[in-house]
Design an enzyme around this catalytic site. Structure first.
Site, short mmCIF file in Angstrom:
data_model
loop_
_atom_site.label_atom_id
_atom_site.label_comp_id
_atom_site.label_asym_id
_atom_site.label_seq_id
_atom_site.Cartn_x
_atom_site.Cartn_y
_atom_site.Cartn_z
N SER A 61 -0.64 -2.81 6.70
CA SER A 61 -1.03 -2.05 7.89
C SER A 61 -1.45 -2.99 9.02
CB SER A 61 -2.16 -1.06 7.55
OG SER A 61 -3.36 -1.73 7.27
N LYS A 62 -2.14 -4.07 8.67
CA LYS A 62 -2.59 -5.00 9.71
C LYS A 62 -1.43 -5.85 10.23
CE LYS A 62 -6.96 -3.82 9.88
NZ LYS A 62 -7.52 -3.17 11.07
N SER A 104 -6.62 -8.29 11.33
CA SER A 104 -7.34 -8.99 10.26
C SER A 104 -6.55 -10.24 9.90
CB SER A 104 -7.44 -8.10 9.02
OG SER A 104 -7.89 -8.85 7.91
N TYR A 148 -3.39 -2.57 2.79
CA TYR A 148 -4.22 -3.02 3.93
C TYR A 148 -3.50 -4.14 4.69
CZ TYR A 148 -8.24 -4.90 6.50
OH TYR A 148 -9.08 -5.35 7.50
#
Ligand SMILES: NC(=O)c1ccc[n+]([C@@H]2O[C@H](COP(=O)([O-])OP(=O)(O)OC[C@H]3O[C@@H](n4cnc5c(N)ncnc54)[C@H](OP(=O)(O)O)[C@@H]3O)[C@@H](O)[C@H]2O)c1
Length: 273
Positions: free
Chosen positions: A160-161, A144, A157
């Site tokens: 994690s990306k 992302s 988030y």
């Protein structure tokens, strides 16, 4: 586009959104596909759409289940190779958003998000490598643009990306000598069921995307899937260790502000881009 005819691709997150469109595009190129997702019903619908693209139904394997379970990861890999006799492409697309600042993030949420967004791609890539070395295959991770710009309201988030980008760079270097390529696509806001599923006001997300993406709009799943298919094919034969942004220029701008203006706050919290 380099030929994908009769190549074998395992696609996670194929029951919805970007993964489903990737399955349809691979099907239209006559690629043999193993599709995973939790919803068996949605996987069945995507299978029908892949058949509409001209792919023989015997060349589609459905593997419903939860990727946070390591035994399931092992099973989908083994069943794909057993069914098709080889493995050329792994698309790690399954993932989920997560809302919350550092101050209100729990370890439970951290573990849940990392299990699907980073641990599952890590384990699947590791398990797949012996097969990909044989086929000189490829891995495409779906990251992302949130890994590239700060977005404090989606801290876990983004982390994690960013980890997925790290996996992409390092695994690419480790396996380049074996002829295996590892890349990622990094979408900006892309209209999929993800937003509604997480309670976002879709109209607000569309409006916010106009302001936040230099191209003035959100992306379409077909635009992201085309980039995935490009990285999966020989057309990208000299590309490895690359995270290809498909984000309308979003990552060229600064990250989101610490606190949004009131009218944006609700949507922003539900749109990690
Ligand atoms: N849409 C965007 O704006 C955007 C932007 C940047 C990056 N991305 C990334 O793109 C990827 C796909 O997102 P999307 O927008 O297509 O979302 P989506 O429509 O919500 O699809 C998510 C997919 O992941 C699967 N999945 C989630 N958790 C799972 C689990 N524990 N086990 C097995 N499968 C699981 C879902 O399966 P079920 O539906 O069957 O449960 C579904 O197939 C994600 O990695 C996301 O982070 C999306």
């Amino acid at each position: 586009m380099g030929s994908l005819r009769r190549k074998v691709a395992l696609v996670t997150g194929a029951s919805s959104g970007i993964g489903a469109e990737t399955a349809r595009q691979l099907a239209s190129l006559n690629c043999q596909i193993a599709l995973t997702g939790r919803s068996a019903g949605n996987l069945g619908k995507i299978k029908d759409e892949c058949i509409e693209q001209g792919l023989d139904e015997n060349l589609i394997l459905l593997l419903p289940g939860d990727l946070t379970d390591d035994t399931f990861l092992e099973r989908i890999l083994n069943e794909t190779v057993k069914e098709f006799g080889r493995l050329d492409i792994v698309v790690n697309c399954a993932g989920r958003p997560c809302l919350g600042y550092l101050e209100d993030s729990s370890m439970e949420m951290f573990d849940e998000v990392f299990k699907i967004n980073l641990r599952a791609p890590f384990v699947l890539t590791q398990l797949a490598m012996s097969h990909l070395v044989k086929s000189k295959g490829v891995v495409v991770n779906v990251s992302s643009c949130a890994s590239l710009v700060s977005h404090p309201s989606s801290l876990i988030y983004c982390m994690s990306k960013a980890g997925l980008d790290g996996l992409t760079h390092s695994a690419a270097q480790e396996y380049a000598k074996c002829g295996v390529r590892v890349n990622a696509v990094s979408p900006g806001a892309t209209m999929t069921p993800l937003f509604e599923r997480n309670g976002a006001d879709v109209d607000k997300v569309i409006e916010m995307s106009k302001r936040r993406h230099p191209l003035g709009r959100h992306g379409d799943v077909s635009e992201v899937a085309k980039a995935i298919v490009f990285l999966a094919s020989d057309s990208s034969s000299m590309v490895t260790g690359h995270c290809l942004t498909v984000d309308g220029g979003r990552s060229t701008l600064p990250g989101a502000p610490l606190k949004e203006a009131d009218d944006d706050a609700d949507s922003s919290m539900k749109c990690p881009l």
